[in-house]
Motif scaffolding. Structure first.
Motif, PDB file in Angstrom:
ATOM      1  N   HIS A  98       2.998   7.726  -4.520  1.00 53.33           N
ATOM      2  CA  HIS A  98       4.301   7.084  -4.390  1.00 53.33           C
ATOM      3  C   HIS A  98       4.590   6.781  -2.916  1.00 53.33           C
ATOM      4  N   ASP A 125      13.329   1.971   1.381  1.00 46.76           N
ATOM      5  CA  ASP A 125      12.883   3.340   1.108  1.00 46.76           C
ATOM      6  C   ASP A 125      12.760   4.138   2.409  1.00 46.76           C
ATOM      7  N   MET A 171      12.809   6.679  -3.557  1.00 49.50           N
ATOM      8  CA  MET A 171      13.161   5.273  -3.710  1.00 49.50           C
ATOM      9  C   MET A 171      14.671   5.095  -3.692  1.00 49.50           C
ATOM     10  N   ASP A 209       7.452   0.193  -6.845  1.00 52.31           N
ATOM     11  CA  ASP A 209       7.683   1.490  -7.480  1.00 52.31           C
ATOM     12  C   ASP A 209       6.864   1.707  -8.753  1.00 52.31           C
ATOM     13  N   HIS A 221      17.244  -2.453  -5.095  1.00 50.19           N
ATOM     14  CA  HIS A 221      16.152  -3.249  -4.526  1.00 50.19           C
ATOM     15  C   HIS A 221      16.304  -4.709  -4.952  1.00 50.19           C
ATOM     16  N   HIS A 266       3.700   0.120  -1.191  1.00 44.79           N
ATOM     17  CA  HIS A 266       4.898  -0.078  -0.365  1.00 44.79           C
ATOM     18  C   HIS A 266       4.539  -0.680   0.997  1.00 44.79           C
ATOM     19  N   HIS A 304      11.470  -3.636   0.018  1.00 43.85           N
ATOM     20  CA  HIS A 304      11.454  -2.386  -0.752  1.00 43.85           C
ATOM     21  C   HIS A 304      11.071  -1.199   0.134  1.00 43.85           C
TER      22      HIS A 304
HETATM   23 ZN    ZN Z   1       9.873   2.771  -3.604  1.00 39.18          ZN
END
Ligand code: ZN
Length: 181
Positions: free
Chosen positions: A57, A106, A1, A39, A7, A62, A102
């Motif tokens: 993750h 990333d 991240m 996140d 962000h 995302h 976001h």
């Molecule tokens: Zn992230």
């Protein structure tokens, strides 16, 4: 991240493009929250979810689909009656872009796995071809190291600076558009 502050800064930069006088401040705060919500998937690490899993993750939370879900849910739950200033449709577009930004940021980092942009339809992970942002360590403790400083520098350059320039250019353009009396 990228770090959560960065962000949120990106979301505020995007928010500048949607700014209408009279819009309640909570709209911009919620926009910033939309940009960090993805996140929350790091909780999965404690629950035994693997990084590369659907709920892992940079997985489903995302994705663009998740960003659309968040935007619709927030507008339906929090803005049933139109608020002054920004209308409900542009507001949902703003929340969508804030949340989707976001994954995009990333995908510009130089570590970890890619982003499941198209989940749940395609669970492959993707990076952008250009990845100038140093990946941020997960967990605040590790942020205060030499590596943390490098991350901060790259985020200032590639997120804070463009977000500030974006907000500034929108402000200047609007100022010029207002007829002087
Ligand atoms: Zn992230």
């Amino acid at each position: 991240m990228a770090s959560i502050f960065s962000h949120a800064v990106a979301a505020i930069g995007i928010g500048a493009c949607f700014y209408r006088p009279g819009t309640p401040k909570r709209v911009w705060v919620i926009g910033a929250l939309c940009s960090v919500i993805p996140d929350l998937d790091v909780i999965g690490f404690r629950l035994g979810v693997h990084y590369g899993d659907f709920w892992g993750h940079r997985g489903f939370t995302h994705s663009l689909f998740f960003a659309a879900l968040v935007a619709s849910a927030v507008v339906l739950a929090g803005f049933r009656r139109p608020a002054p200033g920004l209308g409900r449709f542009p507001m949902s577009v703003y929340f969508f872009l804030a949340s989707a930004s976001h994954g995009l940021l990333d995908a510009m980092t130089d570590g970890g796995l890619g982003i499941a942009f198209f989940a749940p339809f395609d669970n492959d992970r993707y990076f952008l071809p250009w990845r100038p942002i140093h990946v941020s360590p997960i967990g605040a403790g590790r942020f205060f190291t030499h590596r943390g400083l490098e991350v901060l520098q790259s985020e200032l350059l590639w997120i804070w600076l463009p977000a500030t320039l974006l907000a500034l250019s929108v402000w200047l353009t609007r100022r010029r558009a207002v007829p002087s009396t």
